[in-house]
Design a protein around this motif. Sequence first.
Motif, PDB file in Angstrom:
ATOM      1  N   LEU A   6       0.820  -1.213   0.000  1.00  0.00           N
ATOM      2  CA  LEU A   6       0.000   0.000   0.000  1.00  0.00           C
ATOM      3  C   LEU A   6       0.853   1.262   0.000  1.00  0.00           C
ATOM      4  N   HIS A   7       2.045   1.167   0.546  1.00  0.00           N
ATOM      5  CA  HIS A   7       2.962   2.317   0.514  1.00  0.00           C
ATOM      6  C   HIS A   7       3.383   2.612  -0.926  1.00  0.00           C
ATOM      7  N   GLU A   8       3.522   1.549  -1.720  1.00  0.00           N
ATOM      8  CA  GLU A   8       3.905   1.730  -3.126  1.00  0.00           C
ATOM      9  C   GLU A   8       2.719   2.154  -3.988  1.00  0.00           C
ATOM     10  N   ASP A   9       1.536   1.658  -3.649  1.00  0.00           N
ATOM     11  CA  ASP A   9       0.338   2.015  -4.415  1.00  0.00           C
ATOM     12  C   ASP A   9      -0.863   1.961  -3.472  1.00  0.00           C
ATOM     13  N   GLU A  10      -1.301   3.117  -3.005  1.00  0.00           N
ATOM     14  CA  GLU A  10      -2.380   3.165  -2.015  1.00  0.00           C
ATOM     15  C   GLU A  10      -3.756   2.880  -2.611  1.00  0.00           C
ATOM     16  N   LYS A  11      -3.821   2.696  -3.930  1.00  0.00           N
ATOM     17  CA  LYS A  11      -5.113   2.409  -4.564  1.00  0.00           C
ATOM     18  C   LYS A  11      -5.357   0.916  -4.788  1.00  0.00           C
ATOM     19  N   ILE A  12      -4.523   0.079  -4.208  1.00  0.00           N
ATOM     20  CA  ILE A  12      -4.749  -1.360  -4.310  1.00  0.00           C
ATOM     21  C   ILE A  12      -5.860  -1.743  -3.333  1.00  0.00           C
ATOM     22  N   ILE A  13      -7.048  -1.917  -3.851  1.00  0.00           N
ATOM     23  CA  ILE A  13      -8.193  -2.229  -3.001  1.00  0.00           C
ATOM     24  C   ILE A  13      -7.970  -3.530  -2.251  1.00  0.00           C
ATOM     25  N   TYR A  14      -7.437  -4.509  -2.939  1.00  0.00           N
ATOM     26  CA  TYR A  14      -7.201  -5.811  -2.302  1.00  0.00           C
ATOM     27  C   TYR A  14      -6.251  -5.683  -1.104  1.00  0.00           C
ATOM     28  N   GLY A  15      -5.281  -4.789  -1.211  1.00  0.00           N
ATOM     29  CA  GLY A  15      -4.355  -4.580  -0.097  1.00  0.00           C
ATOM     30  C   GLY A  15      -5.065  -4.034   1.129  1.00  0.00           C
ATOM     31  N   HIS A  16      -5.936  -3.028   0.930  1.00  0.00           N
ATOM     32  CA  HIS A  16      -6.694  -2.462   2.045  1.00  0.00           C
ATOM     33  C   HIS A  16      -7.618  -3.514   2.664  1.00  0.00           C
ATOM     34  N   THR A  17      -8.344  -4.232   1.793  1.00  0.00           N
ATOM     35  CA  THR A  17      -9.289  -5.224   2.296  1.00  0.00           C
ATOM     36  C   THR A  17      -8.580  -6.352   3.029  1.00  0.00           C
ATOM     37  N   SER A  18      -7.473  -6.816   2.467  1.00  0.00           N
ATOM     38  CA  SER A  18      -6.748  -7.931   3.082  1.00  0.00           C
ATOM     39  C   SER A  18      -6.103  -7.534   4.402  1.00  0.00           C
ATOM     40  N   LEU A  19      -5.556  -6.327   4.464  1.00  0.00           N
ATOM     41  CA  LEU A  19      -4.964  -5.859   5.710  1.00  0.00           C
ATOM     42  C   LEU A  19      -6.052  -5.686   6.771  1.00  0.00           C
TER      43      LEU A  19
END
Length: 259
Positions: free
Chosen positions: A101-114
Amino acid sequence: MAISDACPMPKEPTNGRVDVMKEGTVILFISLSLLMAPKISLAGKANAQAKEFEVKYDKGPYEKAMTADRYREELFKTEKEQKALKDIYFDRARELYEAALHEDEKIIYGHTSLGFLYLWASMDPYLSKRKRLREQARYRFIKAISVRKSHYEAYYYLAVLDTLEENWDSALNNLREYIRSERDDSYYHLLLGYIYASTRAEMAKRAQVEFQLAKEKATDPISVQWAIMQLRQPQKLKGIPPMKLPTLSSICSNRISPR
């Protein structure tokens, strides 16, 4: 005057004292080794199972998120007695999701998974206590929705959080948003049935209808078993229903056309 005359050297201890000192040092060393050995071996074991995958694919943000998934899977499979190992897997998964998410804060899957990782950890009594896990989970789900409003999966997890906090009205509202995606799956019916069964006695029949639908739609044995248990013993709710895992279809906002 010689240095030895001004500062006389201490006398050598007797043989008995030397033996006692050596024995004490050996015992102390062995004791420390026994205390540290489990942590060292656990750390080695933690890295070994996902090491090859991490070295091979841990390059960009999407790959970091996928690698974090591997650590999350190992966390779920780890026995409750291996508390130190569970902590290692949790911390590594969190670090990788955050790095993605630090590299790309628009990764929805990253937000949801975290967010899912925080949510799950908040219910695991065998992980070391961490502060504000549910608050952090809620933040991540809301962040995913802010990136893409029609990311309905995040509404499901918000409903789970509301259920844990017994905020029933908000839970139902979030479930209504989730069902707008036409994902009429077993997880929706299990959670809705649980909410009905947990609120008022007159909702018991509606809860049974939802559990029956969940049983029919479930594709995993755990959800089927949970639904059957509630149909047989509707008054004995033990914990919230099984949760769905974040889906890869929501991996990032720019890979999915907006609705």
